[in-house]
Write a protein that holds these residues in place. Structure first.
Motif, PDB file in Angstrom:
ATOM      1  N   PRO A  81      33.160  34.589  38.872  1.00 32.91           N
ATOM      2  CA  PRO A  81      33.081  35.939  39.440  1.00 32.91           C
ATOM      3  C   PRO A  81      34.144  36.142  40.521  1.00 32.91           C
ATOM      4  N   PRO A  82      34.463  37.380  40.834  1.00 38.52           N
ATOM      5  CA  PRO A  82      35.439  37.626  41.906  1.00 38.52           C
ATOM      6  C   PRO A  82      34.893  37.143  43.247  1.00 38.52           C
ATOM      7  N   GLN A  83      35.799  36.778  44.139  1.00 39.28           N
ATOM      8  CA  GLN A  83      35.396  36.343  45.478  1.00 39.28           C
ATOM      9  C   GLN A  83      35.033  37.531  46.367  1.00 39.28           C
ATOM     10  N   ALA A  84      35.688  38.660  46.153  1.00 38.36           N
ATOM     11  CA  ALA A  84      35.458  39.852  46.983  1.00 38.36           C
ATOM     12  C   ALA A  84      34.080  40.442  46.688  1.00 38.36           C
ATOM     13  N   LYS A  85      33.582  41.178  47.668  1.00 38.62           N
ATOM     14  CA  LYS A  85      32.300  41.860  47.500  1.00 38.62           C
ATOM     15  C   LYS A  85      32.493  43.076  46.592  1.00 38.62           C
ATOM     16  N   ILE A  86      31.609  43.224  45.617  1.00 36.67           N
ATOM     17  CA  ILE A  86      31.680  44.330  44.662  1.00 36.67           C
ATOM     18  C   ILE A  86      30.763  45.446  45.153  1.00 36.67           C
TER      19      ILE A  86
END
Length: 118
Positions: A81-86
């Motif tokens: 998954p992406p590291q940034a907050k979605i």
């Protein structure tokens, strides 16, 4: 005369399998990040072309993706998954609410300082 040309010259491929041949938004974002220092990045997108740059973001960053559109679907199923907050959004007001929560306004105005241009 208006002339439109690809952002990425066709004779200089960017070699990103996630992006179309004329533009790698991930490379554009990398160029911005290498040119300056940012405390955090807030990336707003909705389409498949926004997946590549979204995957480059760090834990301190935010991805504002249109709810249930291609980017949101791709991010929620991405492995890893992406590291940034979605943060999904439906309207421009949703985006405004996020920005206001991240950057609360104060009643203090910045002081103007005198500077001389030489």
């Amino acid at each position: 005369v208006l002339r439109i040309s690809p952002f990425q010259p066709l004779d200089e491929p960017h070699n990103c399998d996630l992006c179309p041949s004329n533009l790698c938004k991930g490379q554009v974002l990398r160029n911005w990040l290498n040119a300056a220092s940012y405390e955090r990045v807030i990336y707003v997108g909705d389409g498949r072309g926004d997946f590549c740059p979204s995957m480059l973001l760090s834990e301190s960053d935010f991805i504002l993706c249109r709810n249930s559109w291609a980017l949101h679907t791709s991010l929620t199923s991405a492995q890893p998954p992406p590291q940034a907050k979605i943060l999904p959004w439906d309207t421009g007001e949703d985006i405004l609410h996020v920005f206001r929560s991240l950057f609360p306004l104060t009643n203090e105005l910045p002081r103007r300082t005198e500077s001389k241009v030489q």
